[in-house]
Design a protein around this motif. Structure first.
Motif, mmCIF file in Angstrom:
data_model
loop_
_atom_site.group_PDB
_atom_site.id
_atom_site.type_symbol
_atom_site.label_atom_id
_atom_site.label_comp_id
_atom_site.label_asym_id
_atom_site.label_seq_id
_atom_site.Cartn_x
_atom_site.Cartn_y
_atom_site.Cartn_z
ATOM 1 N N PHE A 44 -60.342 13.923 -21.784
ATOM 2 C CA PHE A 44 -59.975 15.276 -22.178
ATOM 3 C C PHE A 44 -59.146 15.959 -21.092
ATOM 4 C CE2 PHE A 44 -63.431 14.886 -25.286
ATOM 5 C CZ PHE A 44 -62.725 15.297 -26.394
ATOM 6 N N ARG A 45 -59.556 15.711 -19.845
ATOM 7 C CA ARG A 45 -58.826 16.336 -18.759
ATOM 8 C C ARG A 45 -57.368 15.892 -18.783
ATOM 9 N NH1 ARG A 45 -61.934 15.095 -13.712
ATOM 10 N NH2 ARG A 45 -60.650 13.251 -13.812
ATOM 11 N N THR A 46 -57.184 14.588 -19.004
ATOM 12 C CA THR A 46 -55.826 14.045 -19.046
ATOM 13 C C THR A 46 -55.065 14.614 -20.233
ATOM 14 O OG1 THR A 46 -56.805 12.049 -18.181
ATOM 15 C CG2 THR A 46 -54.527 11.907 -18.926
ATOM 16 N N VAL A 47 -55.736 14.631 -21.375
ATOM 17 C CA VAL A 47 -55.065 15.103 -22.589
ATOM 18 C C VAL A 47 -54.638 16.566 -22.426
ATOM 19 C CG1 VAL A 47 -55.470 15.722 -24.993
ATOM 20 C CG2 VAL A 47 -56.127 13.475 -24.154
ATOM 21 N N TYR A 48 -55.551 17.380 -21.878
ATOM 22 C CA TYR A 48 -55.213 18.787 -21.713
ATOM 23 C C TYR A 48 -54.129 19.001 -20.659
ATOM 24 C CZ TYR A 48 -59.268 20.038 -24.535
ATOM 25 O OH TYR A 48 -60.154 20.180 -25.563
ATOM 26 N N PHE A 49 -54.037 18.068 -19.755
ATOM 27 C CA PHE A 49 -53.039 18.241 -18.694
ATOM 28 C C PHE A 49 -51.666 17.733 -19.143
ATOM 29 C CE2 PHE A 49 -51.145 17.503 -14.459
ATOM 30 C CZ PHE A 49 -51.337 18.771 -13.950
ATOM 31 N N LEU A 50 -51.673 16.885 -20.165
ATOM 32 C CA LEU A 50 -50.406 16.285 -20.616
ATOM 33 C C LEU A 50 -49.281 17.281 -20.881
ATOM 34 C CD1 LEU A 50 -51.098 13.191 -22.873
ATOM 35 C CD2 LEU A 50 -49.842 13.321 -20.724
ATOM 36 N N PRO A 51 -49.561 18.387 -21.605
ATOM 37 C CA PRO A 51 -48.448 19.312 -21.864
ATOM 38 C C PRO A 51 -47.771 19.800 -20.590
ATOM 39 C CG PRO A 51 -50.351 19.918 -23.172
ATOM 40 C CD PRO A 51 -50.791 18.815 -22.266
ATOM 41 N N VAL A 52 -48.541 19.908 -19.511
ATOM 42 C CA VAL A 52 -47.966 20.423 -18.270
ATOM 43 C C VAL A 52 -46.875 19.488 -17.752
ATOM 44 C CG1 VAL A 52 -48.465 21.097 -15.896
ATOM 45 C CG2 VAL A 52 -50.132 21.536 -17.683
ATOM 46 N N VAL A 53 -47.116 18.188 -17.896
ATOM 47 C CA VAL A 53 -46.152 17.248 -17.334
ATOM 48 C C VAL A 53 -45.123 16.795 -18.361
ATOM 49 C CG1 VAL A 53 -47.605 16.394 -15.479
ATOM 50 C CG2 VAL A 53 -47.800 15.389 -17.731
ATOM 51 N N THR A 54 -45.275 17.261 -19.600
ATOM 52 C CA THR A 54 -44.288 16.898 -20.611
ATOM 53 C C THR A 54 -43.055 17.780 -20.431
ATOM 54 O OG1 THR A 54 -46.147 16.526 -22.062
ATOM 55 C CG2 THR A 54 -43.978 16.512 -23.068
ATOM 56 N N THR A 55 -41.883 17.199 -20.639
ATOM 57 C CA THR A 55 -40.688 18.027 -20.472
ATOM 58 C C THR A 55 -40.665 19.107 -21.549
ATOM 59 O OG1 THR A 55 -39.474 16.517 -21.831
ATOM 60 C CG2 THR A 55 -39.210 16.275 -19.463
ATOM 61 N N LEU A 56 -40.190 20.259 -21.140
ATOM 62 C CA LEU A 56 -40.214 21.405 -22.029
ATOM 63 C C LEU A 56 -39.367 21.168 -23.273
ATOM 64 C CD1 LEU A 56 -41.322 24.418 -21.895
ATOM 65 C CD2 LEU A 56 -38.904 24.900 -21.916
ATOM 66 N N VAL A 57 -38.285 20.430 -23.116
ATOM 67 C CA VAL A 57 -37.403 20.236 -24.267
ATOM 68 C C VAL A 57 -38.139 19.492 -25.373
ATOM 69 C CG1 VAL A 57 -35.244 19.255 -25.033
ATOM 70 C CG2 VAL A 57 -35.381 20.317 -22.789
ATOM 71 N N ALA A 58 -38.881 18.459 -24.965
ATOM 72 C CA ALA A 58 -39.643 17.697 -25.966
ATOM 73 C C ALA A 58 -40.683 18.599 -26.617
ATOM 74 C CB ALA A 58 -40.317 16.510 -25.299
ATOM 75 N N VAL A 59 -41.360 19.391 -25.786
ATOM 76 C CA VAL A 59 -42.366 20.317 -26.293
ATOM 77 C C VAL A 59 -41.714 21.303 -27.265
ATOM 78 C CG1 VAL A 59 -43.835 22.243 -25.623
ATOM 79 C CG2 VAL A 59 -43.869 20.137 -24.300
ATOM 80 N N ALA A 60 -40.542 21.794 -26.887
ATOM 81 C CA ALA A 60 -39.854 22.781 -27.721
ATOM 82 C C ALA A 60 -39.503 22.191 -29.079
ATOM 83 C CB ALA A 60 -38.602 23.278 -27.014
ATOM 84 N N VAL A 61 -39.036 20.965 -29.075
ATOM 85 C CA VAL A 61 -38.676 20.334 -30.345
ATOM 86 C C VAL A 61 -39.892 20.278 -31.254
ATOM 87 C CG1 VAL A 61 -38.019 18.152 -31.422
ATOM 88 C CG2 VAL A 61 -36.767 18.989 -29.424
ATOM 89 N N MET A 62 -41.020 19.884 -30.674
ATOM 90 C CA MET A 62 -42.254 19.772 -31.442
ATOM 91 C C MET A 62 -42.681 21.138 -31.994
ATOM 92 S SD MET A 62 -45.819 18.368 -30.059
ATOM 93 C CE MET A 62 -46.440 19.953 -29.590
ATOM 94 N N TRP A 63 -42.640 22.145 -31.108
ATOM 95 C CA TRP A 63 -43.089 23.469 -31.550
ATOM 96 C C TRP A 63 -42.140 24.087 -32.560
ATOM 97 C CZ3 TRP A 63 -47.490 26.377 -30.719
ATOM 98 C CH2 TRP A 63 -48.453 25.751 -29.919
ATOM 99 N N ARG A 64 -40.883 23.736 -32.472
ATOM 100 C CA ARG A 64 -39.952 24.259 -33.485
ATOM 101 C C ARG A 64 -40.386 23.764 -34.858
ATOM 102 N NH1 ARG A 64 -35.031 26.554 -31.543
ATOM 103 N NH2 ARG A 64 -34.273 26.515 -33.673
ATOM 104 N N TYR A 65 -40.869 22.537 -34.904
ATOM 105 C CA TYR A 65 -41.356 22.023 -36.183
ATOM 106 C C TYR A 65 -42.634 22.746 -36.607
ATOM 107 C CZ TYR A 65 -37.936 18.418 -36.922
ATOM 108 O OH TYR A 65 -36.771 17.766 -37.182
#
Lengths: 433, 397, 288
Positions: C104-125
């Motif tokens: 869980f710790r790793t999973v919750y920390f993942l967004p922090v190290v994920t590039t924002l652009v990838a995150v943004a694409v996902m959230w746009r969906y």
């Protein structure tokens, strides 16, 4: 503030490192920056150029469009400009103001292959600042209407209208036939191009007094603005903005809207993304204002209304040591045959008219609309501040579409903002006189 | 006020280690019980079981006759003093003292009154507005006590409350706690690994080893009549000396013990028992203070020793000495069994007066009166206290 | 001459600080009193010293106030939200009942190290008004679809939600460290003293985490005042400037329009604001 410094240092180091890879004596190397798809496609042409000119080596650097403008400016600030580079033709005034681009005067004058009628006049004009030529058009771009012919037909129209009033009527009918959840036209709410095109069709000058002040309180601009806003207000266009349309092509294919205004690259995109539906869509030049003969448009639909003279040009860095070689490459890329090849590689429309005729683009129905439109183009004001003014137009357009401002307020603020942006220009003009 | 009963308590931790084995004990109302044993013997576990911080794997816990196995700590009305005091660092002394009352929903004025009362009792009045970090170790200890006292619990639990206090202060606080316990007369269970604390604070002392009870008795009895060699060596400082002996027979065929040629007579029953069941031999135990530097009397034995080292303590000296190696192979084999308790084979410690001064290497004879000798079987269980006619059979635990 | 030896040893570090920090910051400060722009870049004679005009113009610019308002909105709502989510996640992971903590710790920390652009694409969906998961879920409880990124009212909440999701893992790790440094005996003492779970949290966990809160609060606030990437990638400051942040505004002035004088002035105004709020926060914390 630190970042640009570091970036330019890194960049300079990079250049140094690249410069070390064993340049052969007597061979001239020129750096060429090209953007996006073009940067990729042009490599093929460059190889042939190198074969024809064994003493020249061309290093093509491909740069994404989104970073291109910044990168060129940073390169200029860091004194790391390439010899030759592509640039959007609305950027030219900026680089001329910087003194970053070389004059083309003698080369163009002496070239037997280039005369006043070689390129589309509207596009050629964007490369001329105060009577001096600084660039050569590489490909052209303008805005016109893409529409679903089947949806128009369903609403009772076989051809695309040529005047504003007829256009508006078509949109109303289409809207009636598609019902409340769908729309006649898709317009991005924060867009500046369409309001600007409409205003230029009305004959609005946008700026006044040698581009010293904004002229957005001009009744002609206002008329165009009203027409544009009316499309949202009357529900012909969705007023919620671009986020509703995650995938333009998908929505166009679904019939969420029947028209949109865009550029030539969408011919290729639509063919590619809507396979088997090619008979359902078509292109048409921008309609002209009613009775607009005197205002630079056609007479009641016979000739299109003006549209933006867009596209990309090729320019040479004023500090380059290999200007002649760079010019050779520009000339090569602007040749009839290479323009045609480039069109096939990228889908961009050739800037040379004879390439259109040679490849039959002027006859093909979808590009024919562009052929007609390209005869009717108007350049935006050739000043460095234009990009910023354009964005500001877009912002106030959005504010009025969303009803956070009235048209009066928006146009008054627009003038005020633009006047502020032009303060330095006024000072410079006064100083140099 | 309440009695405490442990009935057949087992505690097995999730990892599989069993800390307590079939534990049974009753602590009477108002009694002070000291729980003593080496670290890891399960004494803290017992305390935590009672406090409700751990749950018993098997068995029943009663406080005041009520089974409390399923009760959370806050419902048991027990108060606990922790080894590290566990004072709330962000609260003032007043708030620390008042916290348990606040949790019980006592009214503000009442809290104030009782906190003042307790502070008075423990001499904390001038410290009430300070934070724990501004207090000395002893003061903190007193606040921890106060927090337990203030709520007038049915049972006091103290988990090594003096282990973080320096030696000098420890003596002082020890007496204070004793006085406090006397005065409040609350059932108290006091865990310590320090036998002096256990002896001074407990009405009864329980010695625990590896989760198993060794002996429960009054301090004096525990000292005088240890139930086994572990208790004997654990209590006292230094602990009891244990020496391996072998069996012999007197002319009448009665069992005797042979210690380096000296014959030690055993009561008849004990001798028979020992001899028939455990053929190899037995241990004898002698407290260091029972070893005397005098001529052996009528009913004494005499031990030939060599002094190996001397610790002078001012008013007395601890003399470490060696017995000659045993001749009998059985006794030598027994030596190895001694590793089970805290004793070194062949070594004795004598607590002698400061004079005459003993010197390393000197050969001496030390005398022991036979009533001060304890006899243990090979498993370390005490069989009798005293030898021959003066012997008292040990109680069976 | 002992001091000389000392200076000799720290000289390389001082030099680096001077070249890469003091000099640029000082230059930027000077720059904020000029009208450095594209013209000046071409010809330095076109540079004018304008005194505090940049600052005056800035305070007269409605877009700046919009940007400032948006940024405060983001900090005031997004900051506490993100800190609370971090604390909640840390408490959950720290709970003795939870298995697979590391996962869980790793999973919750993942967004922090994920590039924002990838995150943004996902959230746009996720935010898509017609096909987005979020609106789909809302429609399940009878809520009309919301145009998350297109509606000026909802765009900032959408950005806040995404930013909180993207960043909570970082603070969660800090809170976890804070939680783990609380001695177990304090909880045990509290339990014996009669505290239930809520009381333990209120009277032990929270006060013991106070220093962590201060650190996390200040770091988060400073970071959130510099809101840039999220709106830059998701909305470009729109719709109707609803997500225009001060830094995005500064970026536009500086790197899109090359008005470095203005951009420098914005940077210093932002610096002063962050400094002031940080001091205020420290002060409040000390008073408690």
């Amino acid at each position: 503030m630190i970042q640009p410094t570091i970036r330019s240092i890194c960049f300079a180091l990079l250049i140094l490192l690249c410069g070390c890879d064993g340049e052969i004596k007597d061979k001239v190397t020129i750096d060429f920056w090209a953007f996006g798809r073009e940067g990729e496609a042009v490599q093929e042409l460059v190889r042939d150029f190198e074969a024809e000119h064994p003493h020249i080596r061309v290093r093509v650097q491909q740069i994404p469009w989104s970073a291109a403008h910044e990168k060129l400016l940073t390169a200029y600030a860091g004194d790391a400009m390439p010899d030759l580079f592509q640039l959007g033709n609305t950027w030219l005034p900026e680089f001329v103001a910087l003194g970053a681009v070389a004059e083309f005067g003698p080369w163009v004058r002496d070239d037997p292959d280039i005369d006043d009628d070689t390129f589309f006049a509207g596009v050629a004009a964007t490369n001329v600042i105060d009577g001096v030529v600084y660039g050569l058009p590489w490909y052209v771009d303008t805005r016109l209407v893409f529409y679903r012919s089947d949806m128009l037909e369903k609403a009772g129209f076989k051809t695309f209208p040529g005047t504003w009033s007829a256009w508006r009527e078509v949109m109303e009918r289409v809207k009636e036939s598609v019902g409340p959840d769908k729309y006649a036209i898709f317009l991005p709410v924060e867009d500046w191009t369409i309001p600007t095109i409409l205003a230029m069709q009305q004959g609005a000058s946008l700026l006044a007094d040698e581009d010293r002040y904004g002229a957005f309180d001009d009744p002609r601009f206002r008329e165009a603005f009203d027409f544009y806003l009316g499309l949202f207000r009357d529900g012909l266009a969705p007023s919620s903005g671009g986020s509703q349309v995650a995938n333009l092509y998908q929505e166009f294919s679904n019939g969420y809207f029947a028209m949109f205004v865009s550029g030539p690259w969408n011919i290729g995109e639509l063919k590619h993304r809507l396979p088997g539906k090619e008979h359902l869509w078509a292109t048409a030049p921008m309609p002209a204002p009613d009775g607009a003969a005197a205002k630079g448009g056609g007479v009641d639909g016979a000739t299109p209304g003006v549209s933006l003279a867009g596209g990309a040009s090729l320019a040479i860095h004023d500090g380059s040591e290999h200007k002649d070689e760079a010019w050779l490459l520009i000339r090569y890329l602007s040749g009839t045959e290479q323009q045609e090849r480039f069109h096939h590689l990228t889908g961009n429309l050739p800037a040379r008219k004879d390439s259109w005729i040679a490849s039959g683009l002027d006859k093909e129905p979808r590009t024919r609309a562009f052929w007609r439109q390209l005869q009717q183009m108007a350049p935006t004001p050739p000043i460095p501040e234009w990009e910023r003014i354009a964005r500001t137009i877009g912002r106030y357009t959005e504010a009025t579409v969303r009803n956070t401002m009235t048209v009066d307020e928006a146009l008054a603020s627009l003038d005020e903002d633009v006047d502020r942006m032009l303060e330095k220009r006024r000072w410079l003009l006064a100083r140099d006189q | 006020m309440a009695s405490v009963d442990f009935e057949h308590i087992d505690k097995i931790y999730p990892g599989g280690t069993q800390a307590v084995f079939d534990f049974n004990l009753t602590v009477a109302d108002g009694e002070a019980l000291a729980l003593v044993g080496p670290s890891g013997c399960g004494k803290s576990t017992l305390l935590r079981l009672l406090a409700g911080l751990e749950t018993a794997t098997r068995g029943t816990l009663r406080i005041g006759g009520q089974a409390v196995n399923d009760q959370p700590p806050q419902r048991r009305n027990v108060a606990m003093v922790f080894q590290d005091y566990a004072l709330y660092p962000h609260m003032s002394v007043r708030e620390n003292l008042g916290f348990p009352l606040r949790m019980q929903g006592v009214l503000k004025d009442e809290i104030r009154r009782r906190v003042d009362e307790t502070a008075e009792l423990l001499g904390l009045k001038h410290l009430l507005e300070r934070k724990p970090r501004q207090l000395s170790g002893g003061q903190r200890q007193r606040v921890a006590m106060g927090r337990a006292v203030v709520r007038q619990p049915s049972v006091f639990l103290m988990d090594e409350p003096l282990s973080n206090v320096d030696a000098k202060l420890r003596v002082q606080i020890r007496t204070e706690i004793a006085a406090l316990q006397e005065r409040l007369d609350t059932t108290t269970i006091y865990v310590t690994h320090d036998q002096v604390e256990a002896m001074t604070l407990g009405d009864r002392v329980m010695v625990l080893r590896d989760g198993v009870v060794q002996q429960v008795a009054s301090p004096q009895k525990l000292y005088d009549r240890p139930a086994n060699a572990f208790v004997a060596t654990f209590l006292g400082n230094p602990g009891m000396n244990i020496v391996a002996t072998s069996f012999a027979e007197d002319e009448n065929g009665n069992a005797e013990l042979d210690l380096r040629g000296q014959r030690l007579p055993l009561p008849a029953t004990v001798g028979r028992d020992l001899h028939s069941a455990k053929g190899q031999g037995a241990f004898i135990g002698v407290r260091p203070e029972a070893l005397l530097l005098t001529e052996p009397g009528e009913d004494s034995l005499s031990l030939p020793i060599t002094v190996s080292s001397v610790e002078s303590l001012g008013h007395e000296q601890l003399v470490y000495c060696r017995l000659p190696d045993p001749e009998q192979p059985e006794a030598r084999a027994l030596d190895e069994a001694m590793s089970d308790f805290d004793a070194t084979p062949g070594q004795l410690v004598a607590r002698l007066p400061a004079t005459p001064v003993c010197h390393v290497g000197t050969q001496l004879r030390l005398a022991v009166e036979s009533w001060r000798v304890h006899v243990f079987d090979v498993d370390g269980v005490c069989r009798c206290h005293g030898l021959g006619a003066s012997a008292v059979p040990a109680e069976v635990q | 001459m002992r001091w000389a030896a000392g200076y000799f040893f720290v000289a390389p570090a001082l030099l680096l600080i001077a070249v890469f920090f003091v000099f640029p910051v000082f230059s930027a400060f000077l720059l904020s009193f000029t009208d450095f722009d594209i013209y000046s870049l071409g010809n330095i004679e076109y540079l004018r010293f304008v005194g505090i005009d940049n600052y005056i113009n800035l305070f007269g610019n409605s877009r700046f106030w919009t940007a400032l308002g948006n940024t405060f909105y983001f900090v005031a709502v997004g900051g506490p939200l993100s800190v609370l989510v971090s604390l909640g996640a840390a408490l959950l992971i720290n709970s003795k009942l939870v298995r697979l903590k590391t996962l869980f710790r790793t999973v919750y920390f993942l967004p922090v190290v994920t590039t924002l652009v990838a995150v943004a694409v996902m959230w746009r969906y996720l935010y898509h008004p017609r096909y987005g998961l979020l609106n789909f879920a809302l429609s399940g409880i009878g809520i009309e679809p919301i145009d998350w990124l297109g509606d000026p009212f909802w765009a900032m909440p959408a950005i806040i939600l995404m930013a909180a999701w993207k960043n909570f893992g970082y603070n969660m790790i800090i809170f976890l460290a804070g939680l783990q440094s609380i001695p177990d005996s304090l909880y045990e003492a509290a339990r014996v003293d009669g505290a239930n779970r809520w009381h333990q949290f209120r009277y032990v966990t929270l006060p013991m985490l106070a220093p962590t809160f201060l650190f996390v609060g200040i770091i988060t606030m400073i970071g959130y005042f510099q809101l840039f990437a999220e709106p830059y990638v998701m909305t470009q400051g729109g719709p109707s400037n609803a997500t225009l942040s001060v830094v995005l505004f500064m970026y536009e002035e500086g790197f899109r329009w090359w008005n470095l004088g203005n951009a420098a002035a914005i940077a210093f105004v932002l610096f002063v604001i962050i400094l002031a709020v940080t001091l205020l926060q420290l002060r409040l914390q000390r008073e408690r």
